[in-house]
Enzyme design. Structure first.
Site, PDB file in Angstrom:
ATOM      1  N   GLU B 278     -14.958 -27.845 -25.799  1.00 36.75           N
ATOM      2  CA  GLU B 278     -14.570 -26.529 -25.295  1.00 36.75           C
ATOM      3  C   GLU B 278     -13.060 -26.412 -25.093  1.00 36.75           C
ATOM      4  O   GLU B 278     -12.472 -25.377 -25.371  1.00 36.75           O
ATOM      5  CB  GLU B 278     -15.301 -26.236 -23.980  1.00 36.75           C
ATOM      6  CG  GLU B 278     -15.541 -24.761 -23.772  1.00 36.75           C
ATOM      7  CD  GLU B 278     -16.668 -24.469 -22.797  1.00 36.75           C
ATOM      8  OE1 GLU B 278     -17.729 -25.136 -22.886  1.00 36.75           O
ATOM      9  OE2 GLU B 278     -16.489 -23.577 -21.966  1.00 36.75           O
ATOM     10  N   GLU B 281     -11.691 -25.673 -28.312  1.00 37.60           N
ATOM     11  CA  GLU B 281     -11.911 -24.262 -28.635  1.00 37.60           C
ATOM     12  C   GLU B 281     -10.848 -23.411 -27.949  1.00 37.60           C
ATOM     13  O   GLU B 281     -10.302 -22.479 -28.533  1.00 37.60           O
ATOM     14  CB  GLU B 281     -13.264 -23.812 -28.078  1.00 37.60           C
ATOM     15  CG  GLU B 281     -14.391 -23.729 -29.069  1.00 37.60           C
ATOM     16  CD  GLU B 281     -15.646 -23.182 -28.411  1.00 37.60           C
ATOM     17  OE1 GLU B 281     -16.118 -23.778 -27.417  1.00 37.60           O
ATOM     18  OE2 GLU B 281     -16.125 -22.141 -28.878  1.00 37.60           O
ATOM     19  N   CYS B 299     -22.253 -23.319 -20.458  1.00 36.48           N
ATOM     20  CA  CYS B 299     -23.143 -24.434 -20.145  1.00 36.48           C
ATOM     21  C   CYS B 299     -24.301 -24.010 -19.263  1.00 36.48           C
ATOM     22  O   CYS B 299     -25.224 -24.780 -19.029  1.00 36.48           O
ATOM     23  CB  CYS B 299     -22.379 -25.594 -19.519  1.00 36.48           C
ATOM     24  SG  CYS B 299     -21.045 -25.067 -18.496  1.00 36.48           S
ATOM     25  N   SER B 319     -18.114 -19.485 -25.599  1.00 33.84           N
ATOM     26  CA  SER B 319     -17.855 -20.757 -26.265  1.00 33.84           C
ATOM     27  C   SER B 319     -19.104 -21.075 -27.058  1.00 33.84           C
ATOM     28  O   SER B 319     -20.212 -20.834 -26.606  1.00 33.84           O
ATOM     29  CB  SER B 319     -17.614 -21.839 -25.218  1.00 33.84           C
ATOM     30  OG  SER B 319     -17.884 -23.110 -25.761  1.00 33.84           O
ATOM     31  N   LYS B 358     -33.288 -24.563 -17.407  1.00 35.03           N
ATOM     32  CA  LYS B 358     -33.229 -25.485 -18.539  1.00 35.03           C
ATOM     33  C   LYS B 358     -34.607 -25.667 -19.171  1.00 35.03           C
ATOM     34  O   LYS B 358     -34.707 -26.010 -20.340  1.00 35.03           O
ATOM     35  CB  LYS B 358     -32.685 -26.852 -18.099  1.00 35.03           C
ATOM     36  CG  LYS B 358     -31.349 -26.784 -17.409  1.00 35.03           C
ATOM     37  CD  LYS B 358     -30.188 -27.080 -18.318  1.00 35.03           C
ATOM     38  CE  LYS B 358     -28.880 -26.943 -17.563  1.00 35.03           C
ATOM     39  NZ  LYS B 358     -27.751 -26.685 -18.427  1.00 35.03           N
ATOM     40  N   GLU B 361     -34.422 -23.236 -21.687  1.00 31.53           N
ATOM     41  CA  GLU B 361     -33.357 -23.424 -22.666  1.00 31.53           C
ATOM     42  C   GLU B 361     -33.788 -24.355 -23.795  1.00 31.53           C
ATOM     43  O   GLU B 361     -33.416 -24.151 -24.946  1.00 31.53           O
ATOM     44  CB  GLU B 361     -32.122 -24.007 -21.965  1.00 31.53           C
ATOM     45  CG  GLU B 361     -30.905 -24.076 -22.860  1.00 31.53           C
ATOM     46  CD  GLU B 361     -29.803 -24.944 -22.259  1.00 31.53           C
ATOM     47  OE1 GLU B 361     -30.128 -25.788 -21.402  1.00 31.53           O
ATOM     48  OE2 GLU B 361     -28.643 -24.781 -22.639  1.00 31.53           O
ATOM     49  N   GLU B 367     -31.314 -23.863 -32.681  1.00 34.62           N
ATOM     50  CA  GLU B 367     -30.205 -24.791 -32.478  1.00 34.62           C
ATOM     51  C   GLU B 367     -30.549 -25.891 -31.491  1.00 34.62           C
ATOM     52  O   GLU B 367     -29.845 -26.896 -31.414  1.00 34.62           O
ATOM     53  CB  GLU B 367     -28.951 -24.033 -31.992  1.00 34.62           C
ATOM     54  CG  GLU B 367     -28.266 -23.209 -33.075  1.00 34.62           C
ATOM     55  CD  GLU B 367     -29.011 -21.925 -33.383  1.00 34.62           C
ATOM     56  OE1 GLU B 367     -29.713 -21.438 -32.487  1.00 34.62           O
ATOM     57  OE2 GLU B 367     -28.899 -21.413 -34.510  1.00 34.62           O
ATOM     58  N   CYS B 509     -24.130 -25.451  -9.979  1.00 33.83           N
ATOM     59  CA  CYS B 509     -25.393 -26.170 -10.154  1.00 33.83           C
ATOM     60  C   CYS B 509     -25.861 -26.877  -8.885  1.00 33.83           C
ATOM     61  O   CYS B 509     -27.056 -27.131  -8.721  1.00 33.83           O
ATOM     62  CB  CYS B 509     -25.276 -27.185 -11.285  1.00 33.83           C
ATOM     63  SG  CYS B 509     -24.654 -26.449 -12.797  1.00 33.83           S
TER      64      CYS B 509
END
Lengths: 581, 581, 116
Positions: B278, B281, B299, B319, B358, B361, B367, B509
Site C-alpha cells: 500500500e 501504491e 483492510c 487501495s 471476515k 470476506e 479474488e 479492530c
C-alpha cells in the site's frame, strides 16, 4: 318584515304519557273560541331537552316556560299570556342553563368554511387586540390572571408553559397544536377543529407572538379527514386575508402554519412522541427533562397545546382574563368540554363551568338514564382514567377532586355506565386499547399492559385463581411507576379504579365464576326454567349447535357443554322461559 | 457545579451529570439494563428508577440530570418491588434456555436476574415465537431473546450509519429487523458485528464456525494452519481473567499449537506486507501522480462493503491491496506450501479475527481464491477461539510463551499496530517515508493519528511535501470525510486529503464485532495501548525492515506491485446493491 | 381581496353585519354527516333555489346535541329562530315550505328556540 303570528306556543309532554297531541288540540280549540287562531301558532315540539316536567309549554317571544300544565290551565294561559302578555306565575319555570358555551360558542353558529362568518362573529378581534395593545409579557400576565390550565388532560398552567418557551433564547421556536385526540369516545377536539377552525388558528398565532415563534404545526390524526379539510381551508383563507404569513394584520409580526398528519398511533398524542413523529421518526416518547418548551421540535423551544386550550385563547383576550377566572372553581378556572356518552338519554358534546357536579351533568344536562335503568358509575379520562361510582355523583368536576377519587379529568371523555355494564369488562376494554396502542419502547409499558390484559381475560372467562388478583395489582403498581410515558403510567388506572370501588364484582368473577351484569360471555349460563317452558320446541329449532334437546312430553333442556352462548334461544322464546345468568 | 444528596450521602458533580453517574461517584450502584456506557440513554427498560425525597414519582437515573438540592433515594422497599416486577415481566417474555444460549454466563439479563435473586417468575410465560435470521452466516439474530433495549438500532443507525436494523411494528409485537421485514442478508448490513458487540443478551450473536474447525483439526488428512490478528492478542486475556489489554501473543501461539494446528502464523506479518504494497501504491499516486488521490485503505471488509454499496463512485480511490489476513492466507497455500512441500489441497487455513465481517470476506469474490483454493477456509472470532481453548482442556493461564512460524509469522511494530485506529496510517507512513527519502523517519510515533476521536485530520511532511491525512473509525464518522472529498473533486479543486484510513468499528479492530463482550471506550483504549506497547518493545518497527518480508519478495514476489504481487495480493471491487431483490 | 390590517378589521366586520339576512344553517360536522346531514343540506339548497327564496343556506359545526342530529337552525325575519332536530329529507322540505315560505314553525321537530 311583519311576523305572520304575534305569538308562538310550543308544547311537549315530558312525562311518561305522551299527551302532546291532546294538548295541541286543546290549545287550538281554546284559541279558536277566543278568536286568536290567526294570531298565535301552536306548535308541537320535537324534544325540548326537559324531562319529568309533565306537559311543558313555551311562549314566544316573551320566553315564558310553564311546567306541569293541566287541562284546566289552558284557558288561563290563553287569557294571560296569549291574549295579553303576562306570565302565569304559579306555572312559571325559569330554566337554569347548566351549560356555558365558551370554547364552543361558535360551533353551531359559525360556518366553519367561511372566514368572513368567523370575523362577523367577532373573530380575530382578540388577535388584533393582542398585536396592537399587548407585549408578550402582558399576554403572559393576562393568561396567569385567567388561570387557564391545559385541557388535554395534563392540566398544566398554560401561562407557565408559554413563559418557559418565551424566556429561552433560540434561533427558532415552534407552536404545535395537538390534534391527535385518541381517547375512545372522545370527540371534543374534532368538533372544535371541524366547527370553529379559525379559533384554533387564532390561538396559535397569539401563542406564536407571545413566545417568539414564527412557525406552527397542527398535528391532526389522519382519522379526522373533515377536520383536516376544514383546517386546511381555514389556513388558506387566513393567509389570503393577511392573518397568517408576513406582516400579520399590517404589523411586523410574521407567523405561518402547516398541517402534519398522524398515522394511527395513540401514543403520538404524547408530547415527545408527537415531536418525534413530526420529525419523521418513529413515534417513541423520550424521557423528560428536557421538556419540549425548552428543547422540543428539532431541539428548539416548542409549545404544545391541546385544541381546546388554544380555542380558549381568543375568548380570554376578547372578554379578559379576570372574566375567565370568574368561571369555574377555586383551582380550575373556565369551562370544560365533555363528550357525554354511554347509557345517557342525551349523548352529545357539552360545555360546563369547572366545578359543576357529575349529578348535574348526567341528570340535568344529559337527561338521565333510560326508563328503568340504574346508574352504576361515570367513567372519566378515557383509558387513563377511572370510574366514579354513583355514591360520589356529587363530586365537583375539576382536576383535583377527580384525582382524589382515582380518576382524572383527561381530555373530556365521560361515559355513563349502568347496571348492565360489567366493571371487569370495562377495565378489559381499556386495556385492550392500551395493548394495541402501546409503542413498545419500555418494558413496563410493553409487557406490563400485555400481562395486565392477560389476567383480566382470565378473570372475565372464569379461569382466574384468587392470587391472580394480587399478581394483577403488582403489575399495575410497577407499570404505574416505571413506565416511560403517560400512556403506560396511566394504563393501570381503569383497573385500579374498578378494583377500588367494585372489588366485589372481580371476586364474584373469580370465586363464583359469575358476571352479575351478564356481559362476560364465558360466564353466561343459559337455562330453561321448566315451570315456564311450554314445550313448544322453538328454542331447539333455533339453536345453531343443537345444544337443546327434549320433547313435548319431557320438556326441553340446554346442554351446557355444547352451548356457545349465542343467545338465540333467549331471543326467540315467547314465554320468557330461557334465563341468562 | 451541582450539590445534592444520594441516599443521604452528599455529592458534588458537574452540571448535566446524570443521577446514575453521580451515584457512581459515591459508590452507589443503581441497576441498569438497557443503558450502555458508550451510548446515549434510551430510557427503555425502566429498571434504573429512583425516587426524590418527598415525591412519589419515580425517575429514570440513566437520563435524568442531577439538580441542586435533590435528595435521591436509590433503594427502598417500593423501588425494590418495582424493579423486581419489571425484571419478572421481562423474564416472562424471555426464553428460559440460558444453558443453551450463546451468552450463557456472560449475559446482562442473566446477571440482573441473579443479582436480584429471582427464583420464580409469578407471571404466565409467553414467547413471541419469532424466527431466527442467520441469512448472513456471519451474525445470527434471535428475536425471541431480544429485550428491545434499542442499543443495536442506535449503533447501526446513528453510529455506523448503515441503517440495516430498525424497529418494526409496535407494542408487544415490536421486533428488530431490517426495514421492509427482509432478511439481514438482503439488507445493507455490512456485517461489522457492532450490533452483537453491544447486545446485552443472546439476541444477536456471531455465527458459530467452531464445529468446522474441530472437524478439520481431528481429520488426519487435513493440514491445519492458523493466523491471529493483531487485535486478538490484547483482548483474549479478558476471557481468562487477565488484565485489560495484556499482550498474550506467546501463550496464544502455544495454545493454538496444542489445539492441533501444524503451523501458527501471524496476521501482523500480513500487515507488514500490506504496508509494503500500500505504501508503494501511495508513492505511485502521490509522488509519481499515477492514479487517483486520496488513496483509501481497504483492510477492513465492512468498510469495503459499505463503499461498494453506498459510495461506489469512490471505487477508484480504494487501495487494491487485499486485507492482511487474506495475504497471509494466499501465501500459506502457495509460498509456504511450496517451501514445506505440503499439498495445498489438504491445507485448512483458519484466521482468528476480532471481526465478524471476515467470515463474509473470505468467500465474497473470486479474488479470495487466488491460490487456486479458498485462501482462508474459516474465519473465527476471538470469542470462538476462547471457547475452543477452554473446550480443549488447555490451561491457558499457565502456558509457556512460544514463537510463531516465522516464515509468515514474524512481524514488526508497524504490523501489530494495525489493530488500533490510526495504526494502518502510521505504519504506512513509516514505510512511505523510507520509499520516498531512502531514510527511516526520525521519530517513529505519529501521535496525531492515535486516540478515539471520531475523525482525525492532520498533515505530515515527507521531504518537505505536505501529506494531508484523515482517519475515521466508526462508519458514522466517514460521511464527513467522504463528503469533503466529493465536494472538492466536483469543484475541480485539490483533494482535501491524500491518504485516508477507515475502520468500520469504533476504536479500530480492537473494538471489533468479534471481540469479547462488554467493550467500552475504556477497554478500547486499554487494548490499543497493549498494541502500542508491543510496537515500542519491538526491535524492528518498520515493515520494510522485516527480514522475512525481504526474503518473501526476494524469493517469491519480486517487488511490491509486481505482476506476481498483483496476482496474489491484490483484488478488485464493484458496486453492490443495498437491497437485494 | 386586499389583506386585512388591524385598522381595517373592525370596518370589515361592520360591512359583513349589514349584509346579514335570513339564513338556514345545517350542522355539518362528522356527527351530523354520519346521521345524514349532507343529504339534508343538498335538499334544502335545491328547494331554496327552486323557489328562488332570498335565504342563505350555510354549514355550521357541532352544536352539541349529537343525539338529535341532523340539526337545522332557521333564522327568518318574523318567525322565532328555531333549531330543528332529527331532520330527514321530508322534514327538510317542510322546513323550507312551512317555515321559510309560510312563516310558521314545523310540528314535531323543534328542539330549541333562541332569542334572535
Amino acid at each position: 318584515m311583519e311576523a305572520r303570528y304575534r305569538k308562538t306556543l310550543l308544547l311537549k309532554d315530558t312525562g311518561a304519557l305522551d299527551r302532546t297531541k291532546e294538548f295541541f288540540n286543546l290549545f287550538l280549540e281554546r284559541l279558536r273560541e277566543e278568536g286568536l287562531q290567526e294570531e298565535v301558532q301552536v306548535v308541537r315540539a320535537g324534544d325540548l331537552g326537559m324531562y319529568g316536567y309533565g306537559l311543558v309549554v313555551k311562549i314566544l317571544p316573551d320566553e315564558y316556560t310553564y311546567v306541569n300544565v293541566e287541562a284546566k290551565d289552558v284557558p288561563k294561559i290563553v287569557q294571560t299570556s296569549l291574549k295579553k302578555s303576562n306570565p302565569v306565575q304559579d306555572l312559571l319555570y325559569t330554566p337554569r342553563e347548566k351549560q356555558m358555551r365558551v370554547v364552543l360558542k361558535n360551533c353551531g353558529e359559525v360556518d366553519p368554511e367561511s372566514v368572513d362568518d368567523y370575523i362577523l362573529h367577532g373573530g380575530y378581534g382578540a388577535l388584533k387586540k393582542v398585536l396592537t395593545e399587548f407585549t408578550p409579557e402582558q399576554v403572559i400576565d393576562e393568561l396567569k390572571t385567567s388561570g387557564l390550565r391545559g385541557r388535554g388532560g395534563g392540566g398544566f398552567p398554560t401561562w407557565m408553559k408559554w413563559n418557559f418557551a418565551r424566556k429561552v433564547e433560540a434561533a427558532e421556536k415552534y407552536i404545535i397544536c395537538n390534534g391527535d385526540e385518541g381517547d375512545p369516545g372522545a370527540y371534543m377536539d374534532r368538533s372544535v377543529l371541524e366547527g370553529d377552525p379559525h379559533a384554533v388558528l387564532e390561538g396559535m398565532i397569539i401563542a406564536g407572538y407571545t413566545v417568539g415563534a414564527s412557525k406552527g404545526f397542527l398535528y391532526i390524526r389522519a382519522e379526522y379527514p373533515l377536520a383536516i379539510e376544514r383546517i386546511q381551508r381555514a389556513i388558506a383563507q387566513a393567509q389570503d386575508y393577511g392573518l397568517l404569513g408576513g406582516n400579520i394584520l399590517g404589523t411586523e409580526f410574521q407567523f405561518d402554519l402547516e398541517i402534519r398528519l398522524g398515522a394511527g398511533a395513540f401514543v403520538c398524542g404524547e408530547e415527545t412522541a408527537l415531536i418525534a413523529s413530526v420529525e419523521g421518526k418513529r413515534g417513541y416518547p423520550s424521557p423528560r427533562p428536557p421538556y419540549p418548551s425548552v428543547k422540543g421540535l428539532w431541539g428548539m423551544p416548542t409549545v404544545i397545546n391541546n385544541v381546546e386550550t388554544l380555542a380558549n385563547i381568543p375568548v380570554i383576550f376578547d372578554r379578559g382574563g379576570a372574566w375567565f377566572s370568574g368561571i369555574g372553581s377555586q383551582t380550575a378556572k373556565g369551562t370544560k368540554v365533555f363528550a357525554l356518552t354511554g347509557k345517557v338519554k342525551n349523548s352529545g358534546l357539552i360545555e360546563v363551568p369547572m366545578g359543576i357536579t357529575l349529578r348535574e351533568i348526567v341528570y340535568e344536562i344529559g337527561g338521565g338514564l333510560s326508563e328503568g335503568k340504574k346508574l352504576k358509575a361515570v367513567q372519566t379520562g378515557g383509558p387513563s382514567g377511572g370510574v366514579i361510582p354513583d355514591k360520589f355523583l356529587d363530586t365537583p368536576v375539576d382536576y383535583e377532586h377527580l384525582m382524589e377519587l382515582g380518576s382524572i379529568m383527561g381530555s373530556g371523555g365521560m361515559i355513563v355506565i349502568d347496571e348492565e355494564d360489567c366493571m371487569v369488562d370495562i377495565a378489559k376494554f381499556y386495556l385492550n386499547f392500551c395493548v394495541d396502542e402501546a409503542c413498545g419502547k419500555c418494558s413496563p409499558g410493553r409487557i406490563g399492559t400485555f400481562q395486565m390484559r392477560n389476567y383480566l381475560q382470565k378473570i372475565s372467562s372464569g379461569q382466574a385463581g384468587e392470587d391472580d388478583l394480587d399478581k394483577l395489582e403488582a403489575i399495575c403498581r410497577a407499570t404505574k411507576k416505571a413506565a416511560l410515558c403517560g400512556l403506560g403510567q396511566t394504563a393501570p388506572n381503569p383497573t385500579l379504579s374498578t378494583l377500588r370501588f367494585f372489588r366485589e364484582e372481580y371476586l364474584e368473577h373469580i370465586r363464583e365464576r359469575r358476571c352479575r351484569a351478564g356481559k362476560c360471555i364465558d360466564l353466561l349460563r343459559y337455562k330453561i326454567k321448566q315451570e315456564k317452558c311450554k314445550r313448544c320446541g322453538v328454542c331447539a329449532m333455533h339453536c345453531p349447535v343443537n345444544a337443546i334437546s327434549g320433547s313435548r312430553e319431557e320438556g326441553y333442556r340446554i346442554d351446557v357443554e355444547k352451548c356457545v352462548k349465542c343467545g338465540q334461544c333467549f331471543e326467540v322464546c315467547k314465554f320468557d322461559a330461557v334465563t341468562r345468568e | 457545579m451541582v450539590k445534592a444528596k444520594i441516599n443521604d450521602i452528599p455529592v458534588e458533580v458537574k452540571q448535566g451529570t446524570t443521577i446514575l453517574d453521580a451515584a457512581k461517584k459515591v459508590h452507589v450502584h443503581i441497576p441498569v439494563l438497557c443503558k450502555h456506557p458508550d451510548l446515549d440513554a434510551t430510557a427503555a427498560c425502566g429498571i434504573c428508577v429512583v425516587k426524590v425525597k418527598g415525591s412519589s414519582k419515580m425517575l429514570r437515573a440513566c437520563c435524568t440530570p442531577l439538580e441542586t438540592g435533590m435528595e435521591i433515594i436509590t433503594h427502598d422497599a417500593e423501588l425494590q418491588d418495582v424493579r423486581r416486577t419489571v425484571v419478572e415481566l421481562i423474564l416472562s417474555n424471555h426464553p428460559n434456555d440460558c444453558l443453551q444460549c450463546a451468552r450463557n454466563n456472560n449475559c446482562e439479563l442473566q446477571k440482573l436476574a441473579a443479582d436480584f435473586g429471582i427464583r420464580q417468575v409469578p407471571y404466565d410465560q409467553f414467547l413471541r415465537n419469532l424466527p431466527e435470521d442467520d441469512s448472513t452466516k456471519t451474525i445470527t439474530l434471535v428475536p425471541d431473546k431480544c429485550i428491545l433495549c434499542g442499543r443495536c438500532v442506535d449503533v447501526c443507525q446513528n453510529h455506523q450509519d448503515v441503517w440495516a436494523l430498525s424497529f418494526l411494528e409496535r407494542g408487544i409485537k415490536t421486533r428488530i429487523s431490517p426495514a421492509g421485514d427482509i432478511n439481514l442478508g438482503e439488507s445493507p448490513c455490512i456485517r461489522c458485528g457492532q450490533c452483537s458487540a453491544h447486545c446485552p443478551t443472546g439476541a444477536i450473536a456471531e455465527h458459530d464456525d467452531t464445529r468446522k474447525v474441530w472437524q478439520a483439526l481431528y481429520n488426519q488428512e487435513k493440514y491445519c494452519v492458523v493466523q491471529i490478528a493483531p487485535a486478538v492478542r490484547v483482548a483474549i486475556g479478558e476471557a481468562f481473567g487477565f488484565k485489560d489489554g495484556e499482550n498474550l501473543t506467546g501463550k496464544l501461539y502455544a495454545a493454538l499449537r496444542r489445539l492441533g494446528f501444524r503451523a501458527v502464523f501471524d496476521t501482523s506479518f500480513g500487515a507488514d506486507l500490506t504496508v509494503m504494497e500500500e505504501a508503494s501504491e501511495f508513492v505511485q499516486r502521490f509522488t509519481h501522480k499515477k492514479g487517483k488521490l486520496p488513496l483509501i485503505t481497504t483492510c477492513c471488509p465492512s468498510w469495503v462493503d459499505f463503499m461498494e454499496k453506498f459510495y461506489p463512485d469512490m471505487i477508484e480511490h480504494f487501495s487494491s491491496a487485499k486485507s492482511p489476513h487474506e495475504m497471509v492466507g494466499v501465501l500459506s497455500k502457495t509460498y509456504y506450501a511450496k517451501q514445506q512441500n505440503v499439498d495445498p489441497e489438504k491445507m485448512f487455513m483458519v484466521s482468528v479475527m476480532p471481526c465478524t465481517s471476515k467470515k463474509y470476506e473470505i468467500s465474497r469474490s473470486n479474488e479470495m481464491f487466488s491460490s487456486g483454493y479458498q485462501d482462508i477456509d474459516v474465519s473465527l472470532t476471538t470469542r470462538e477461539i476462547a471457547r475452543m481453548i477452554k473446550q480443549a482442556g488447555i490451561d491457558f493461564e499457565n502456558l509457556p510463551e512460544e514463537e510463531s512460524d516465522h516464515i509468515l509469522g514474524e512481524y514488526t511494530g508497524a504490523g501489530v499496530i494495525f489493530g488500533a485506529t490510526g495504526g494502518v496510517m502510521e505504519a504506512a507512513l513509516r514505510t512511505a517515508h523510507y520509499f520516498v527519502t531512502g531514510k527511516n523517519v526520525a521519530r517513529v510515533e505519529f501521535e496525531s493519528v492515535r486516540g478515539l476521536k471520531g475523525v482525525k485530520e492532520t498533515t505530515v511532511e515527507i521531504q518537505g511535501a505536505p501529506i494531508r491525512i484523515a482517519i475515521a473509525h466508526g462508519i458514522g464518522n466517514v460521511e464527513y470525510v467522504l463528503n469533503k472529498i466529493r465536494e472538492a473533486l466536483a469543484a475541480g479543486k485539490e483533494p482535501p486529503y491524500h491518504f485516508v484510513e477507515v475502520m468500520a468499528c469504533p476504536g479500530g479492530c480492537v473494538g471489533g464485532g468479534g471481540q469479547p463482550y462488554g467493550v467500552t471506550d475504556k477497554l478500547r483504549t486499554a487494548r490499543a495501548q497493549g498494541l502500542y506497547s508491543d510496537d515500542e518493545n519491538r526491535e524492528i518497527q518498520y515493515a520494510h525492515d522485516n527480514p522475512y518480508i525481504k526474503e518473501l519478495y526476494k524469493k517469491f514476489l519480486d517487488a511490491p506491485l509486481s505482476e506476481k504481487a498483483h496476482e496474489l495480493l491484490h483484488t478488485k471491487y464493484k458496486p453492490r446493491p443495498t437491497y437485494k431483490k | 381581496m386586499a389583506k386585512l390590517t388591524h385598522q381595517s378589521l373592525d370596518s370589515f366586520r361592520r360591512e359583513l353585519e349589514e349584509n346579514k339576512g335570513d339564513w338556514i344553517k345545517v350542522g355539518m360536522s362528522t356527527c351530523g354527516i354520519a346521521a345524514g346531514a349532507d343529504e339534508v343540506y343538498r335538499v334544502i339548497n335545491e328547494e331554496v333555489q327552486k323557489r328562488g327564496l332570498a335565504v342563505r343556506v350555510e354549514k355550521c359545526g357541532c352544536a352539541g346535541m349529537c343525539y338529535a342530529e341532523p340539526l337545522v337552525e332557521v333564522c327568518v325575519e318574523g318567525v322565532p329562530r328555531s333549531v330543528y332536530g332529527k331532520v330527514d329529507k321530508d322534514t327538510a322540505l317542510k322546513i323550507v315550505d312551512k317555515h321559510v315560505s309560510g312563516k310558521r314553525l314545523v310540528n314535531d321537530h323543534v328542539f330549541n328556540v333562541k332569542v334572535k
